[in-house]
Design an enzyme around this catalytic site. Sequence first.
Site, short mmCIF file in Angstrom:
data_model
loop_
_atom_site.label_atom_id
_atom_site.label_comp_id
_atom_site.label_asym_id
_atom_site.label_seq_id
_atom_site.Cartn_x
_atom_site.Cartn_y
_atom_site.Cartn_z
CB CYS A 45 43.97 43.44 40.81
SG CYS A 45 43.43 41.78 40.36
CB CYS A 73 44.52 42.13 37.28
SG CYS A 73 43.08 41.97 38.32
CG ASP A 74 47.59 44.78 37.06
OD1 ASP A 74 47.05 44.48 35.98
OD2 ASP A 74 47.18 45.70 37.79
#
Length: 330
Positions: A157, A160-161
Amino acid sequence: MMAADSGATVLEKKDDSPKIPEIKKTKFDVVIIGAGPSGYTAGIYCSRAGYDTLILSGILPGGQLVNTTEVENYPGFEKGVMGPDLMIEMRKQTQRMGTTIVDDEVVNVDFRNSPFKILTDSEEYEGRAVIIATGANPRKLGLEGEQTFAGKGVSYCATCDGPFFRNQELIVVGGGDSAIEEGTFLTKFATKIHLVHRRSELRASKIMQERALNNEKIEFHWDSEVIDIKGDQKMQQGVIKNIKTNEETTLDVGGLFVAIGHEPNTKLFKNQIDLDDEGYIVLKNKTHTNIEGVFAAGDVHDRIYRQAITAAGFGCMAAIDVDKYLTEQS
Ligand code: NAP
C-alpha cells in the site's frame, strides 16, 4: 477474613448447587462477518443502536492492519499507531459497546430466508440482518523474501507506507492502474522508481500510462519479474530478471511495493450474493447487496479507496442501513 495463624480449620465451601449447562447464544439481530476496521465499526454502531450483535471474526481477527507496522494516516493518533495495536483498541471498544465477538471461521452461509444462517464448523448462528465485512487481500508475488521483509521494506500500500521511504530508490511491481498510480505517487518521496512489469505493455489507462512514462523519476523494466528480495534487518536489494533474455539485475533499493491486484474474500458468498467479474460484491443501493437484509462494507466491495479509514466509514454506513432495515421490519 480469618488470620493465617489462628489455628482454625478452613473448610472449603462445597458448591452443590445443580449445574446449569451453559447455553451458547446463537440468535442475533445482526451478524457481522469479518473483524477489520469495517466489521468493528459496524459492530460499534449496531450495538450502540441497541441491536444484539455478533462479530464472527475468523481465526486471525484484525484484517490487513494486523500485518502492518506504523499507521500514520488514521485520525486520532498524533504520533501514529502500530497497526496491530489499533486493531486491538478497536476490538476492545467494540466489546465495550456490547458486541459479542467469536473468533471462529465462517464455513458456509444460507441467505435464502431471513433469519439468515451463518455456519462455523461448530455452530449455526442466525441473524435478522448480516453485514459482510470480509475484506480483500493483496495478491502476493510468492517470494520467500516477501514474508521475511514484510513491514521491513515490502509493502502492499503506497498510500499507507510511501512517506516512510523518503530519499530512497524503490521497486514497484505491476502494470495496472494501481501500479502506475502508486509508482507515480511514490515519486513524491523516492529518488527513483523501478517499475517492474512482466509484459512489455501496460494494462493501466492511457492517461495514467502517459503520465508515468513521462515521469523522469520512473524507469520501466519491461518483460521482467522480481525473483529475489535481499537484505539484513531491512530490505536492501531486489533482484529482477528479464524473462525474455534471462538477464538478472540487482537493484539497490530500500523498498518493494507489490501492486498486482487484490483478491476480495468472497468465495463463501459466490452463489448467493452478486459479485463482479473480479469477485467484489456488487452493491445495489448504498450498502445493500442483492439480498434484502444482507449488507456489505469495506474492501470486500471497494476496489478504489482501500484505506482503513474508508473501510471504517463503510462499516458505519452499513450499520446505519441495517438500523433502517430492521426498523422497517418490526
Ligand atoms: P489489475 O488491473 O488486475 O492489474 C494487475 C497487474 O499486475 C497487471 O498488470 C498484471 O499483469 C500484474 N500481475 C498480476 N499478477 C502478477 C504476478 N503474479 N506477478 C507479476 N505481475 C502480476 O489490478 P489493479 O491495478 O490493482 O487494478 C484493479 C482495478 O482497480 C482495475 O479495474 C483498475 O482499473 C482499478 N483501479 C483504478 C484506479 C484509478 O482509476 N485511479 C486506481 C487503481 C485501481 P498483466 O498485465 O500481465 O496481467
